[in-house]
Design an enzyme around this catalytic site. Structure first.
Site, PDB file in Angstrom:
ATOM      1  N   ILE A 130      -8.797 -28.823  36.475  1.00  0.00           N
ATOM      2  CA  ILE A 130      -9.311 -28.770  35.109  1.00  0.00           C
ATOM      3  C   ILE A 130     -10.745 -29.303  35.069  1.00  0.00           C
ATOM      4  O   ILE A 130     -10.989 -30.446  35.458  1.00  0.00           O
ATOM      5  CB  ILE A 130      -8.420 -29.596  34.161  1.00  0.00           C
ATOM      6  CG1 ILE A 130      -7.003 -29.018  34.139  1.00  0.00           C
ATOM      7  CG2 ILE A 130      -9.001 -29.608  32.754  1.00  0.00           C
ATOM      8  CD1 ILE A 130      -6.002 -29.903  33.428  1.00  0.00           C
TER       9      ILE A 130
ATOM     10  N   GLU B 247     -12.914 -31.176  33.391  1.00  0.00           N
ATOM     11  CA  GLU B 247     -12.885 -32.071  32.234  1.00  0.00           C
ATOM     12  C   GLU B 247     -14.221 -32.136  31.501  1.00  0.00           C
ATOM     13  O   GLU B 247     -14.264 -32.324  30.283  1.00  0.00           O
ATOM     14  CB  GLU B 247     -12.484 -33.500  32.667  1.00  0.00           C
ATOM     15  CG  GLU B 247     -11.055 -33.648  33.110  1.00  0.00           C
ATOM     16  CD  GLU B 247     -10.831 -33.294  34.568  1.00  0.00           C
ATOM     17  OE1 GLU B 247      -9.688 -33.363  35.033  1.00  0.00           O
ATOM     18  OE2 GLU B 247     -11.825 -32.919  35.255  1.00  0.00           O
TER      19      GLU B 247
ATOM     20  N   ASP C 153     -30.130  -6.109   5.985  1.00  0.00           N
ATOM     21  CA  ASP C 153     -30.541  -5.748   4.637  1.00  0.00           C
ATOM     22  C   ASP C 153     -32.045  -5.469   4.649  1.00  0.00           C
ATOM     23  O   ASP C 153     -32.772  -6.009   5.496  1.00  0.00           O
ATOM     24  CB  ASP C 153     -30.206  -6.912   3.695  1.00  0.00           C
ATOM     25  CG  ASP C 153     -30.428  -6.561   2.236  1.00  0.00           C
ATOM     26  OD1 ASP C 153     -30.335  -5.371   1.906  1.00  0.00           O
ATOM     27  OD2 ASP C 153     -30.686  -7.474   1.444  1.00  0.00           O
TER      28      ASP C 153
ATOM     29  N   ASP D  92     -28.550 -11.329   1.812  1.00  0.00           N
ATOM     30  CA  ASP D  92     -28.895 -12.433   0.920  1.00  0.00           C
ATOM     31  C   ASP D  92     -28.132 -12.362  -0.390  1.00  0.00           C
ATOM     32  O   ASP D  92     -27.945 -13.363  -1.065  1.00  0.00           O
ATOM     33  CB  ASP D  92     -30.408 -12.468   0.641  1.00  0.00           C
ATOM     34  CG  ASP D  92     -30.925 -11.133   0.095  1.00  0.00           C
ATOM     35  OD1 ASP D  92     -30.109 -10.209  -0.087  1.00  0.00           O
ATOM     36  OD2 ASP D  92     -32.139 -11.033  -0.155  1.00  0.00           O
TER      37      ASP D  92
ATOM     38  N   ASP E  78     -23.517  -8.716  -0.167  1.00  0.00           N
ATOM     39  CA  ASP E  78     -23.464  -8.741   1.297  1.00  0.00           C
ATOM     40  C   ASP E  78     -22.352  -9.648   1.828  1.00  0.00           C
ATOM     41  O   ASP E  78     -22.018  -9.583   3.013  1.00  0.00           O
ATOM     42  CB  ASP E  78     -24.803  -9.241   1.865  1.00  0.00           C
ATOM     43  CG  ASP E  78     -25.966  -8.357   1.473  1.00  0.00           C
ATOM     44  OD1 ASP E  78     -25.815  -7.129   1.562  1.00  0.00           O
ATOM     45  OD2 ASP E  78     -27.009  -8.885   1.068  1.00  0.00           O
TER      46      ASP E  78
ATOM     47  N   GLU F  79     -12.205 -28.878  44.956  1.00  0.00           N
ATOM     48  CA  GLU F  79     -11.233 -29.978  44.868  1.00  0.00           C
ATOM     49  C   GLU F  79      -9.810 -29.439  44.877  1.00  0.00           C
ATOM     50  O   GLU F  79      -8.906 -30.024  45.503  1.00  0.00           O
ATOM     51  CB  GLU F  79     -11.489 -30.782  43.595  1.00  0.00           C
ATOM     52  CG  GLU F  79     -12.838 -31.492  43.576  1.00  0.00           C
ATOM     53  CD  GLU F  79     -13.307 -31.820  42.160  1.00  0.00           C
ATOM     54  OE1 GLU F  79     -12.538 -31.555  41.218  1.00  0.00           O
ATOM     55  OE2 GLU F  79     -14.435 -32.303  42.001  1.00  0.00           O
TER      56      GLU F  79
ATOM     57  N   ASN G   7     -16.048 -34.928  38.594  1.00  0.00           N
ATOM     58  CA  ASN G   7     -16.107 -33.938  37.514  1.00  0.00           C
ATOM     59  C   ASN G   7     -16.958 -34.389  36.337  1.00  0.00           C
ATOM     60  O   ASN G   7     -17.633 -33.569  35.699  1.00  0.00           O
ATOM     61  CB  ASN G   7     -14.696 -33.622  37.018  1.00  0.00           C
ATOM     62  CG  ASN G   7     -13.878 -32.856  38.043  1.00  0.00           C
ATOM     63  OD1 ASN G   7     -14.404 -32.465  39.089  1.00  0.00           O
ATOM     64  ND2 ASN G   7     -12.610 -32.644  37.760  1.00  0.00           N
TER      65      ASN G   7
ATOM     66  N   THR H  34     -20.941 -37.391  38.488  1.00  0.00           N
ATOM     67  CA  THR H  34     -21.913 -36.834  39.429  1.00  0.00           C
ATOM     68  C   THR H  34     -22.156 -35.343  39.202  1.00  0.00           C
ATOM     69  O   THR H  34     -23.233 -34.830  39.504  1.00  0.00           O
ATOM     70  CB  THR H  34     -21.464 -37.076  40.887  1.00  0.00           C
ATOM     71  OG1 THR H  34     -20.156 -36.525  41.058  1.00  0.00           O
ATOM     72  CG2 THR H  34     -21.411 -38.561  41.175  1.00  0.00           C
ATOM     73  N   ASP H  35     -21.155 -34.612  38.681  1.00  0.00           N
ATOM     74  CA  ASP H  35     -21.378 -33.203  38.351  1.00  0.00           C
ATOM     75  C   ASP H  35     -21.824 -33.015  36.906  1.00  0.00           C
ATOM     76  O   ASP H  35     -22.516 -32.047  36.579  1.00  0.00           O
ATOM     77  CB  ASP H  35     -20.093 -32.396  38.573  1.00  0.00           C
ATOM     78  CG  ASP H  35     -19.862 -32.087  40.046  1.00  0.00           C
ATOM     79  OD1 ASP H  35     -20.722 -32.470  40.860  1.00  0.00           O
ATOM     80  OD2 ASP H  35     -18.836 -31.476  40.369  1.00  0.00           O
TER      81      ASP H  35
END
Length: 924
Positions: free
Chosen positions: A291, A293, A335, A636, A640, A705, A730, A733-734
């Site tokens: 996962i 994270e 428009d 506007d 619409d 991992e 995760n 450092t990443d």
């Protein structure tokens, strides 16, 4: 009395005044009695639109926890807590909460910005009650009230006109009609389109000219505006492409993780007979490894930073995912009035002295020049024409920051033109004081003003081009006044017809002088006139729109004009901005004649949709979406809103948009400018590119991992990484380099590529790259792990024995615990360095790190900070013990560096398959 409608507003506009009075049971002179009004207020309720709940912080906060990936993280935190990994659970939940807070703060601020733009609708109204004229709250207006309409009023309810003195109303926000509509007392045909119902006025419109009386027929949600508001409230919100892709990604990851965990658990339990609890803890490590994270938080931060850049480019993003979704847009339905044009009438052409002059227009701003064959014009007749335009005029030009006008837009357009010629209305009106006026009426189609000057009277006349020349006996030229001849008159009519063919609204100018005025009436004054010239005006396109449309074409984005305005006007503007190049023009009646299948087949060929009603816009949207298009819809007006709600990206307007359209929009343009949409699309493409970059980077780490843990569990070794150590990689450092990838500047060709296929899986072209990176990462980490275990005297069999102790080191020998700690330290550090090398090649799909160089200084800073943090983790004893790590020597660092270096040479451009759909090939 006729009850308020159940199925929408009735055809009051098609009924005679006597019938309306009878059915409303009211008095057309004295209005309702006060007690009648009070009774009807209780019966019909207040004259208010039912809106959404408004700014709801709790709802915005709850929305941050609804994505599948976030739910998976919450479940993972719960499982970690249940098995005793409380620190892991706390860290994961902290990430979830940080992500929620980031998303909440950005979306809440955007909602606040939009809420600050909201303006109260018609706070008061003037009505006749009991024979007296009174001012009441607009919420207290009831059916049967006799509305008093004066120039400048905002109309409080739908009403049937019973008295009109040159009454005109601006209904652009409801119908898209750029010009005010002249109101009359005569009934209209039952099938008359909304924009042409001259016998009725509508809630939210403005009175721009004249005055009159109208009987209120519908209030609140029974009005035309209320009917559209109800459509908006019952229309589901479309999920953005990013939301759908992240949901698919999360679902895919969930299936892979659950499947792999189940396989590993069953093999370990049934085939190897391992302890179920130890296996379960290993499977939790496997899940944590799989996962990403940090992905939700990085996506949120990247979108938030993109949103800040968009704000600087005049786009307020209400929903974070909408920032990216703009980048996948394949069609923009825009428009015309107020978006492609400024919604400000301007004179763009002058015909006088037998010549045609072009006028540079910039809304109501009196800057620009009058040109003849590209050169600045110098003709004395222009000055005379400008004098008449400034004198025969009841509008006022105002500078309050921007230039605006008060009064009728047609008259207002004449004032900037006069100033460009050198005639200021304030000066000339002082030199020629007005003494009398013969007002405009629909029969004469002209207006005259009489001014005193130097012992005589100067009469200024303006009106319809087909009427004024017939009243003229002479013509003003640069050589003096000459006789009007049939040939000159035919020439004038021909020029007027050519201007009308270009969708210009044409006004003719004339004058005469009189010694005495006496009883000034039209028959006496408006004869023997001197013809001066004609002006052609239009709501002109914004100067930057043509360039923006060309940019869209280069980017493979189709642009379609969808407007309530007349066919000829829409086509003329489309030609001016380069939109009509080979495309068709279709109006509302033609669209009604098409079946849904026919429209779906023809919609790609149509460039301009004119005279469109709200339900037409929804049909166009659905036809485009049926063809697989990602549609950005701008608007506007209240008309619409339903289409904005159902579009993939709804773009509202801040300056001239209604409360309802701003409420349902995903993005609000602060300057109401089409060019800002294109700028926002560019930012959207950049942010999607960046999301792909850091998703590829984060998943490459997770896949590595995952492979490491899977191999170790299936072989029967101790876990090379603990859940807490995986979280460190995760999230810390990443995570920092991933954030740096999220602020990478856009590549030079970002607006030269065709739109991406919205159905394409975000991972489909990444898998070869992810597989190679995962194998190299796993090989290096497992190699370092085995080397370290062998170096401490633990071979294959001894490692199998250590695995029986579970994922911790409790109960092991001191030597075994130390060896495992050092091996995990090597494996963790190898993964960290490998990923920090890999990230440099994640900056582009098309270029390697050697080609990109140091273009992103944030990335180098993030990598440096990650190295410092990891070094601190290994150096500080308390942190080292908390993460079950050891101290590395120089030889260990050298070996790790060698194992990590391959990460610097894996370029995505060699492995990513660039898929372009057939539709995108055509666009390219």
């Amino acid at each position: 009395m006729k009850q308020s409608l159940q199925g929408g507003p009735a055809d009051w506009y098609a009924r005679g005044i006597d019938e309306v009075v009878e059915q409303l049971e009211t008095d057309p002179q004295a209005g309702l009695a006060p007690d009648q009004a009070e009774q009807r207020l209780g019966e019909y309720g207040p004259n208010e639109l039912e809106t959404g709940a408004g700014l709801n912080p709790f709802k915005i906060l709850a929305r941050q926890f609804t994505e599948i990936l976030v739910i998976v993280l919450i479940v993972a935190a719960g499982v970690s807590f249940a098995i005793g990994e409380r620190l892991d659970a706390i860290v994961i939940m902290a990430i979830v909460l940080i992500n929620a807070v980031l998303g909440f703060v950005q979306e809440y601020r955007a909602e606040q910005a939009v809420e600050a733009l909201q303006k109260m609708a018609a706070p008061t109204a003037t009505v006749w009650r009991g024979g007296k004229q009174v001012e009441v709250e607009s919420a207290d207006v009831v059916p049967g009230d006799l509305l008093v309409l004066e120039c400048g009023d905002k109309i409080a309810a739908d009403a049937r006109v019973i008295e009109s003195f040159n009454l005109e109303a601006d209904e652009a926000l409801l119908t898209g009609e750029s010009l005010p509509v002249r109101k009359q007392t005569e009934a209209n045909a039952p099938d008359t389109p909304l924009a042409e119902r001259t016998g009725a006025v509508f809630m939210g419109a403005h009175v721009t000219y004249g005055h009159g009386l109208a009987l209120v027929t519908e209030t609140g949600m029974s009005t035309q505006m209320g009917l559209i508001a109800e459509q908006v409230q019952t229309t589901d919100v479309t999920r953005t492409t990013l939301e759908r892709k992240l949901q698919r990604l999360a679902t895919w990851l969930l299936i892979v993780v659950c499947g792999l965990c189940a396989v590993v658990f069953l093999i370990g339990w049934l085939a190897r007979g391992w302890d179920p609890m130890a296996l379960f803890m290993a499977v939790v490590s496997l899940a944590v490894a799989a996962i990403p994270e940090g992905l939700p938080a990085v996506v949120t931060l990247s979108l938030a930073m993109s949103v800040r850049r968009m704000v600087r480019r005049n786009a307020i993003v209400k929903r974070l995912s909408a920032a990216e979704a703009l980048g996948s847009t394949t069609v923009i339905c825009s428009d015309k009035t107020g978006t492609m044009t400024a919604n400000e009438m301007a004179v763009v052409r002058i015909a006088t002295d037998g010549k045609v002059f072009e006028v540079q227009a910039n809304g109501y701003e009196p800057s620009g020049q009058v040109l003849r064959d590209g050169q600045v014009a110098d003709n004395p007749v222009l000055t005379d024409l400008a004098r008449i335009a400034a004198l025969c005029n009841d509008a006022t030009l105002v500078q309050d920051g921007d230039w605006t006008i008060t009064g009728d837009p047609t008259e207002g357009a004449l004032l900037p033109m006069a100033r460009k010629i050198g005639v200021a209305e304030t000066d000339v009106q002082e030199q020629y004081p007005r003494v009398q006026e013969i007002s405009f009426d629909s029969t004469r189609k002209r207006m005259s003003t009489i001014h005193r000057t130097d012992g005589e009277y100067f009469v200024a006349v303006k009106g319809a081009a087909e009427m004024i020349p017939e009243l003229c006996t002479r013509v003003l030229t640069s050589d003096g006044v000459v006789e009007m001849t049939p040939e000159k008159q035919a020439e004038i009519h021909q020029t007027a017809a050519e201007m009308a063919d270009d969708a210009l609204r044409v006004l003719a100018m004339a004058y005469r002088t009189m010694d005495e005025i006496g009883e000034a009436d039209a028959e006496t004054v408006e004869r023997d006139l001197v013809f001066v010239g004609m002006v052609g005006m239009i709501d002109p396109p914004r100067p930057e729109v043509a360039e923006s449309i060309a940019k869209c074409r280069t980017a493979g984005i189709a642009v379609k004009m969808v407007t309530g305005d007349h066919r000829a006007t829409a086509a003329a503007i489309a030609r001016d901005i380069g939109l009509l190049d080979g495309g068709r023009v279709v109006d509302g009646r033609e669209l009604d004649a098409m079946s849904d299948e026919e429209l779906t087949q023809a919609v790609d060929e149509i460039s301009v949709f004119a005279r469109m009603a709200p339900d037409h816009k929804v049909r166009i949207l659905e036809a485009l979406q049926a063809n697989g298009e990602i549609v950005g819809m701008t608007g506007d007006g209240i008309n619409d809103a339903p289409a904005l709600r159902r579009s993939d990206i709804g773009v509202g307007m801040a300056k001239k948009g209604t409360d309802v359209t701003r409420e349902v929009s995903d993005i609000v343009l602060a300057d109401d400018n089409f060019a800002s949409i294109v700028a926002a699309i560019e930012e959207g493409r950049i942010v999607y590119d960046n999301i792909r970059k850091f998703t590829r980077f984060l998943l490459s780490a997770n896949f590595g991992e995952l492979l490491i843990i899977s191999v170790a569990v299936l072989i029967g070794w101790p876990l090379p990484l603990l859940p807490m150590q995986i979280l460190w990689v995760n999230l810390v450092t990443d995570g920092l380099p991933a954030l740096a990838l999220g602020v990478t500047k856009g590549e030079a060709d970002v607006m030269s590529r065709p739109p991406r296929n919205p159905k394409e899986n975000m991972l489909s072209d990444m898998i070869p790259y992810l597989a190679v990176v995962a194998v190299l990462c796993a090989a290096g980490a497992l190699g370092g792990f085995i080397w370290e275990m062998f170096a401490h005297g633990f071979g294959y069999r001894e490692m199998l024995q250590l695995a029986t102790f579970g994922h911790g080191t409790e109960g092991m020998s001191e030597a075994g615990a130390y060896a495992l700690r050092m091996a995990r330290t090597v494996a963790l550090t190898q993964i960290v360095l490998f990923e920090l090398f890999v990230v440099f090649n994640c900056q582009s799909d098309r270029k390697s790190f050697r080609q990109i160089g140091f273009a992103n200084p944030h990335l180098f800073a993030a990598v440096g900070l990650s190295l410092v943090l990891h070094a601190s983790l290994l150096s500080i004893p308390a942190l080292r013990d908390l993460f079950y790590l050891g101290v590395l020597g120089l030889q260990d660092w050298a070996r790790i560096m060698v194992l990590a270096l391959p990460g610097l040479f894996i370029s995505p451009r060699l492995l990513v398959r660039h898929r372009v759909s057939e539709r995108n090939r055509r666009a390219a």
